[in-house]
Design an enzyme around this catalytic site. Structure first.
Site, PDB file in Angstrom:
ATOM      1  N   ILE A  12      35.894  77.523  53.288  1.00  0.00           N
ATOM      2  CA  ILE A  12      34.594  77.525  52.600  1.00  0.00           C
ATOM      3  C   ILE A  12      34.343  78.891  51.963  1.00  0.00           C
ATOM      4  CG2 ILE A  12      32.121  77.022  52.835  1.00  0.00           C
ATOM      5  CD1 ILE A  12      32.865  75.304  55.325  1.00  0.00           C
ATOM      6  N   TYR A 141      31.772  75.408  70.273  1.00  0.00           N
ATOM      7  CA  TYR A 141      31.661  75.884  68.887  1.00  0.00           C
ATOM      8  C   TYR A 141      30.193  75.897  68.456  1.00  0.00           C
ATOM      9  CZ  TYR A 141      31.663  75.384  63.814  1.00  0.00           C
ATOM     10  OH  TYR A 141      31.378  75.502  62.486  1.00  0.00           O
ATOM     11  N   ARG A 282      37.762  62.513  71.466  1.00  0.00           N
ATOM     12  CA  ARG A 282      37.975  63.961  71.530  1.00  0.00           C
ATOM     13  C   ARG A 282      36.758  64.572  72.241  1.00  0.00           C
ATOM     14  NH1 ARG A 282      38.369  67.110  65.861  1.00  0.00           N
ATOM     15  NH2 ARG A 282      36.146  66.653  65.877  1.00  0.00           N
TER      16      ARG A 282
END
Ligand code: UDP
Length: 330
Positions: A12, A141, A282
């Site tokens: 990004i 995260y 996950r």
């Protein structure tokens, strides 16, 4: 005066540097090149290879360059890895940002736009998600990104720093020129992984869980083109430079697609059957993340150009076909 982009060799970040330079800005890039690529840095940007955790290196950049605003992408960003190696995320994302802010405060640089994430919300109670909704991350995260937002807020009270946190939903696609695109090693993100199948680099894609409470049992995400995200950073920087106050904005298209729908769209775009197999969930994945970006539209004047998933995946497909090994050889 220049804009300093930390992590400007990453996915990004590199797209944002291209947009900044197209908008006529003077750009300085810092990246440690652990996950970023030198080739992704726009040739007109001045490049320093440095780690944001290195205070002396950061001080040198602020002393050598006349920086009016910072755009901060330099962080680890994989949900799965953050669950197996949380301390890496505390070190890189939180300690890294601590050192960066120490250096900014010491040099009187007071404007920062930075990458936050939809993962700050955790499992939403309602969709689309508003910036005022509760934040309770389900993965490390998201936890470190939320802590970065809180850190900015305290530093703002103490030192007059002004910040904009941009909570991205799922970035994908590539620069329309085909010059830069997504390249991670190892790749973990859904769209590039899917496109490895028609590119002959894997024989199937794994669907991480099909027993979520969604319409086809697979996770729902809001996919947004990377160049639209990049534009939002320029608007956020302009907002701060005009005197705007601390703020948080969601950035997404406001439309959710299941993993199966993304795979189907990629089948249409590439004309390849793309075999898929269901595998276990996950860790850390919320079932559904869809943005309300009404605030970014209203306050920043953000106008995403790519609101069609097929078009977004086409730009990614163009990049992956011409760069099957990302920025590497061959
Ligand atoms: N996903 C998947 N197979 C893969 C990679 C991802 O099913 O090989 C799913 C993942 O569980 C999530 C969605 O695709 O529901 C988007 O994952 P990605 O890692 O691209 O972005 P994230 O939502 O974690 O930011």
């Amino acid at each position: 005066m220049a804009i300093l982009v930390l992590g400007g060799a990453g996915y990004i970040g590199s797209h944002t540097v291209y947009e900044l330079i197209d908008a006529g800005r003077d750009v300085v890039v810092v990246d440690n090149l652990l996950t970023g690529f030198r080739q992704a840095v726009h040739p007109k940007a001045r490049f320093y290879q440095a780690d944001i955790r290195d205070r002396a290196a950061m001080d040198k950049v602020f002393e050598a360059e006349d920086i009016e605003g910072v755009v901060h992408f330099a962080a680890s960003s994989q949900v799965g890895e953050s669950m197996s190696d949380p301390l890496k995320y505390y070190d890189n994302n939180l300690y890294g940002t601590t050192v960066l802010l120490q250096s900014m405060v010491a040099h009187g640089v007071k404007k920062i736009v930075f990458s936050s994430t939809a993962a700050t919300y955790g499992e939403p109670e309602t969709v689309p998600i508003l910036e005022s909704d509760k934040t309770q991350p389900t993965n490390c995260y998201g936890e470190t990104k939320l802590a970065m937002e809180h850190m900015m807020s305290w530093v703002s009270k103490a030192h007059g720093l002004k910040y904009v946190a941009l909570r991205y939903f799922n970035a994908c696609g590539a620069h329309i020129s085909g010059a830069i695109g997504e390249a991670h090693d190892p790749e973990t993100h859904l769209v590039p992984i899917i496109l490895q199948v028609p590119n002959g680099q894997r024989d199937h894609v794994s669907i991480f869980g099909d027993d979520y409470p969604t319409k086809d049992g697979t996770c729902v995400r809001d996919y947004i083109h990377v160049s639209d995200l990049a534009q939002a950073h320029i608007l956020a920087l302009d907002y701060l430079l005009r005197g705007g106050d601390n703020n948080v904005f969601n950035l997404g298209n406001g439309v959710g697609f299941t993993v199966k729908e993304v795979i189907d769209t990629a089948r249409t775009v590439t004309g390849h059957p793309i075999p898929a197999e269901v595998s276990p969930r996950r860790a850390g994945d919320p079932a559904q993340l869809i943005a309300s970006s009404a605030k970014a539209v209203e306050v920043l004047g953000w106008k995403p150009k790519y609101n069609d998933l097929g078009t977004i995946i086409s730009t990614a497909w163009k990049w992956h076909q011409s760069h099957p090994n990302g920025y590497g050889e061959g």
